[in-house]
Design a protein around this motif. Structure first.
Motif, PDB file in Angstrom:
ATOM      1  N   PHE A   1       9.956  10.020   3.213  1.00  0.00           N
ATOM      2  CA  PHE A   1       8.899   9.007   3.138  1.00  0.00           C
ATOM      3  C   PHE A   1       8.974   8.240   1.808  1.00  0.00           C
ATOM      4  O   PHE A   1       8.873   7.007   1.779  1.00  0.00           O
ATOM      5  CB  PHE A   1       7.532   9.688   3.274  1.00  0.00           C
ATOM      6  N   ILE A   2       9.172   8.963   0.704  1.00  0.00           N
ATOM      7  CA  ILE A   2       9.256   8.311  -0.610  1.00  0.00           C
ATOM      8  C   ILE A   2      10.447   7.373  -0.665  1.00  0.00           C
ATOM      9  O   ILE A   2      10.361   6.239  -1.155  1.00  0.00           O
ATOM     10  CB  ILE A   2       9.335   9.366  -1.734  1.00  0.00           C
TER      11      ILE A   2
ATOM     12  N   VAL B   1      14.660  13.092  -8.946  1.00  0.00           N
ATOM     13  CA  VAL B   1      13.351  13.725  -9.178  1.00  0.00           C
ATOM     14  C   VAL B   1      12.570  13.824  -7.870  1.00  0.00           C
ATOM     15  O   VAL B   1      11.978  14.867  -7.560  1.00  0.00           O
ATOM     16  CB  VAL B   1      12.551  12.917 -10.230  1.00  0.00           C
ATOM     17  N   ALA B   2      12.561  12.732  -7.100  1.00  0.00           N
ATOM     18  CA  ALA B   2      11.825  12.763  -5.831  1.00  0.00           C
ATOM     19  C   ALA B   2      12.351  13.864  -4.924  1.00  0.00           C
ATOM     20  O   ALA B   2      11.580  14.534  -4.223  1.00  0.00           O
ATOM     21  CB  ALA B   2      11.942  11.402  -5.140  1.00  0.00           C
ATOM     22  N   ASN B   3      13.655  14.070  -4.935  1.00  0.00           N
ATOM     23  CA  ASN B   3      14.249  15.118  -4.090  1.00  0.00           C
ATOM     24  C   ASN B   3      13.844  16.518  -4.561  1.00  0.00           C
ATOM     25  O   ASN B   3      13.587  17.408  -3.754  1.00  0.00           O
ATOM     26  CB  ASN B   3      15.770  14.971  -4.125  1.00  0.00           C
ATOM     27  N   ILE B   4      13.761  16.699  -5.881  1.00  0.00           N
ATOM     28  CA  ILE B   4      13.438  18.034  -6.429  1.00  0.00           C
ATOM     29  C   ILE B   4      11.992  18.424  -6.161  1.00  0.00           C
ATOM     30  O   ILE B   4      11.691  19.556  -5.783  1.00  0.00           O
ATOM     31  CB  ILE B   4      13.735  18.058  -7.950  1.00  0.00           C
TER      32      ILE B   4
ATOM     33  N   ALA C   1       3.195   6.005  -2.622  1.00  0.00           N
ATOM     34  CA  ALA C   1       4.389   6.844  -2.801  1.00  0.00           C
ATOM     35  C   ALA C   1       4.683   7.070  -4.290  1.00  0.00           C
ATOM     36  O   ALA C   1       5.026   8.180  -4.704  1.00  0.00           O
ATOM     37  CB  ALA C   1       5.594   6.190  -2.123  1.00  0.00           C
ATOM     38  N   GLY C   2       4.526   6.020  -5.101  1.00  0.00           N
ATOM     39  CA  GLY C   2       4.776   6.160  -6.537  1.00  0.00           C
ATOM     40  C   GLY C   2       3.808   7.135  -7.191  1.00  0.00           C
ATOM     41  O   GLY C   2       4.203   7.967  -8.023  1.00  0.00           O
ATOM     42  N   MET C   3       2.532   7.032  -6.826  1.00  0.00           N
ATOM     43  CA  MET C   3       1.548   7.959  -7.387  1.00  0.00           C
ATOM     44  C   MET C   3       1.773   9.382  -6.851  1.00  0.00           C
ATOM     45  O   MET C   3       1.541  10.365  -7.567  1.00  0.00           O
ATOM     46  CB  MET C   3       0.127   7.497  -7.040  1.00  0.00           C
TER      47      MET C   3
ATOM     48  N   PHE D   1       0.839  -1.201   0.000  1.00  0.00           N
ATOM     49  CA  PHE D   1       0.000   0.000   0.000  1.00  0.00           C
ATOM     50  C   PHE D   1       0.876   1.253   0.000  1.00  0.00           C
ATOM     51  O   PHE D   1       0.617   2.215  -0.721  1.00  0.00           O
ATOM     52  CB  PHE D   1      -0.914   0.004   1.232  1.00  0.00           C
ATOM     53  N   VAL D   2       1.919   1.232   0.813  1.00  0.00           N
ATOM     54  CA  VAL D   2       2.773   2.415   0.949  1.00  0.00           C
ATOM     55  C   VAL D   2       3.461   2.770  -0.364  1.00  0.00           C
ATOM     56  O   VAL D   2       3.487   3.922  -0.787  1.00  0.00           O
ATOM     57  CB  VAL D   2       3.824   2.196   2.056  1.00  0.00           C
TER      58      VAL D   2
END
Length: 698
Positions: free
Chosen positions: A343-344, A331-334, A205-207, A200-201
């Motif tokens: 969390f991601i 990308v996640a960091n930006i 997180a991906g979405m 679930f997590v």
């Protein structure tokens, strides 16, 4: 390529550490359900389909997907989702063929099926190939985790006056120690429940990355307009570039990868073995292929698409030269705020952890079942109670897990030489899956496939595959479909087609010539020196295989010797190993599933439809493996004495966690009451005062 370091803030690290402590505590809680090796490896064969389905999501999506599909999304666009669209080809073969066979034959590992279907020698060969495959898979998992976490760390740091340089291999060793400790004491039940939570997590997180990315860019229209036209194509080009093309992906991921993942990935197979019955396994597989895989395809690839759009809009933020394997993290960091990024990243590393811990657990299961038990049986005559034996095997399984963790770290070294995880994974899949994939598939669906044929497939297929590695030109080039030759990693993907072809070639030839082989063997038996002749065939075959393995002769000579070797091997197999087709296929192929069910039950099937009922439970004297319902309750369930029954805690949200499989005993007259033994009580961990649900299995 640009290498990133020190991404994220202290807040992100706090979130990640808290997440990991929470997930390890969560997993440790479920370790109390490991009473036997069956519990440790298979979760007691008790769980509902929805729990297994979400657990599979965590394992499948976590299987390097965030890193490798984001990398390919950054390089090639939406076509990175292609491999997810290929799995449905083989799902019907799995749910109606392989799944019922592995459940009803009560096998504990894939090599065990080879012994039942073929012979002990075939089991030995399958064990070697399967362990290579699974340890390699663990290595890919470690490599992916290392590449995911490395951008978060500084290039070096000083602690207590000592200076440390952070390297990929050093980081992987630390990761391996953490995972090794976790899985060694968790077992399959811990893996399933932590994967349920992580499934679930990581989907969320991906979405979340996709939504935050669109928001960062200014909306979906801006994102869409920024992407080059080629990035919007759903499929890759037919045979270009060499590192990502349609034909290569089809043969490697769509055929070798899909069949390999479904049929020989012990981690996945053990998840289905943990289902309470075959129907629940079918529901889990169907739900996964119809609903979860399309969602997962977007979840794991979108960071690459967002990264490409940002690099077009502002190359100073995401340089086009960014290492593709780092793009998800970059990308996640930006696009996210401190804490959200943590969390991601926690979700990503947890997803990768799901894959690795599943594989380590499965590898230990193969070791216990196919090496530890046969060797122990051979070396010792000491008689132990099943409890003593089980306790000893549980300890051995934990030690084996630690050793396989170490071997997995070693395999990272060759895989780290590839430019991206995707290429490394591609090479791994196309090289190690074809022999076993061919043997399993034909063993299940082709009744005429004999013991000699499967040995010929494995020996001859592996020999020509080794030659393909030495001589990609001209052997693999014939199958290249025009893909370009890359000197460093020639025909990485299309090698799967070549490897599948050579294995299938020997499988078909050796099966269709069975009568001729037997005639030749009978003729040799008439000679006074028949045993010496056959022993000479074995020795000559070993020498030829070594010549091939070390490439000691020219290609034409080795090629001819391969066919001679296979001929001698199948004749020797027919001579030394007794193979009764009727005995070795009854209940072991897709054409005799009903017989397999009868073997599973141990008596004739009772297929009358009955009700599920709810009952209270009481303890009875004795330890026999039967439970006792009232006459009226047995009538409602359409059950008879000796039928199989599944009883579980009536609280459905537990998904079968508190449950047990057993047998109907003689009935009594107290409606609504089931008498169970103390062993059932401890195994099911039932709670006093809580209702149970009971249903007839067969």
């Amino acid at each position: 390529m640009e290498v990133h370091h020190s991404l994220g803030t202290s807040t992100d690290w706090i979130v990640m550490v808290v997440y990991f402590i929470a997930i390890m505590v969560f997993g440790a809680y479920f370790s109390k359900y490991n009473r036997t090796t069956t519990d440790f490896f298979f979760g007691g064969r008790r769980f509902a389909w929805w729990l297994i389905a979400m657990s599979i999501v965590a394992t499948g999506v976590g299987s390097h997907s965030f890193i490798k599909y984001s990398a390919k999304g950054f390089e090639a666009g939406f076509s990175s989702t292609m491999t997810y669209m290929n799995d449905w080809f083989f799902v019907p073969f799995f749910i109606f063929g392989w799944l019922p066979i592995i459940v009803y034959t009560r096998i504990r590992s894939i090599p065990e099926y080879f012994e039942k279907r073929f012979s002990a020698l075939t089991r030995f060969l399958a064990t070697i190939l399967l362990l290579f495959y699974m340890i390699g898979y663990v290595g890919i998992g470690f490599l992916t985790m290392g590449k995911a976490i490395l951008p978060l760390l500084p290039p070096e740091f000083t602690l207590f006056g000592m200076h440390f340089e952070i390297t990929l291999m050093g980081l992987i060793v630390v990761i391996a120690i953490i995972i090794g400790i976790y899985i060694t004491y968790g077992g399959q039940t811990a893996v399933i429940f932590t994967d349920l939570a992580q499934g679930f997590v990581l989907i969320f997180a991906g979405m979340l990355v996709f939504v935050l990315g669109l928001d960062y860019l200014g909306g979906f229209k801006v994102f869409w307009d920024l992407l080059p036209t080629e990035w919007k194509l759903p499929l890759a080009h037919f045979n270009d570039p060499p590192g990502f093309n349609f034909v290569g992906i089809f043969w490697q991921d769509g055929v070798a990868g899909s069949v390999g993942f479904l049929f020989m990935n012990m981690g996945l197979v053990m998840r289905f073995m943990a289902c309470k019955d075959v129907d629940e396994g079918r529901k889990a597989a169907t739900f996964n292929i119809l609903f979860m895989l399309p969602i997962s395809a977007v979840v794991v690839g979108n960071a690459g698409w967002i990264g490409k759009a940002i690099s077009v809009a502002d190359p100073s933020v995401v340089p086009p030269t960014t290492n593709p394997d780092s793009i998800f993290v970059v990308v996640a960091n930006i696009i996210s705020h401190p804490g959200v990024f943590g969390f991601i990243m926690a979700a990503l590393t947890a997803a990768l952890m799901s894959t690795v811990d599943t594989l380590l657990n499965a590898t230990a299961a193969v070791y216990i079942n196919d090496i530890h038990r046969p060797v122990k049986k051979w070396l010792t005559k000491k008689v132990q109670t099943w409890k003593e034996e089980d306790k000893q095997e549980l300890l051995s399984a934990r030690i084996a897990t630690a050793i396989f963790t170490f071997l997995g770290v070693l395999t990272v070294i060759p895989f780290s030489k590839f430019p991206t995880v995707y290429e490394a994974h591609g090479y791994f899949h196309s090289t190690l899956t074809p022999p076993l994939v061919t043997a399993i598939f034909l063993g299940v669906f082709w009744k005429r496939y004999t013991n000699a044929a499967v040995i010929g497939t494995l020996v001859g297929g592996v020999a020509l595959m080794i030659m393909g590695m030495y001589y990609p030109r001209p052997l693999i080039e014939i199958f290249s479909h025009g893909t370009a030759y890359e000197p460093n990693h020639p025909y990485t993907y299309i090698g799967a087609l070549y490897n599948l072809f050579v294995c299938a070639l020997f499988a078909v030839i050796t099966t269709l010539t069975t009568k001729q082989q037997i005639k030749i063997v009978e003729k040799i038996r008439q000679s006074e020196n028949h045993r010496l002749i056959m022993s000479s065939f074995v020795v000559a075959s070993i020498i030829i295989f070594l010549l091939i393995a070390f490439n000691l002769l020219s290609l034409p000579v080795l090629f001819v010797l391969t066919f001679i070797m296979v001929g001698m091997v199948v004749l020797a197999a027919n001579y030394f190993i007794k193979y009764n087709e009727e005995e070795k296929t009854d209940g072991l192929t897709v054409w005799s599933i009903k017989k397999a069910k009868e073997y599973f039950k141990g008596s004739k099937l009772n297929e009358r439809e009955g009700e599920k009922i709810k009952v209270h439970w009481k303890l009875k004297e004795g330890e026999d493996d039967t439970v006792h319902f009232s006459k009226n309750d047995m009538k409602r369930m359409a059950a008879e004495v000796g039928d199989l029954v599944y009883i579980s805690d009536a609280r459905r949200y537990l998904g079968g966690l508190k449950s047990v499989h057993t047998v109907y005993g003689e009935p009594h007259d107290e409606d609504g009451i089931v008498y169970i033994s103390n062993e059932h009580y401890e195994q099911g961990q039932f709670v006093k005062g809580k209702l149970l649900t009971a249903e007839k299995e067969m």
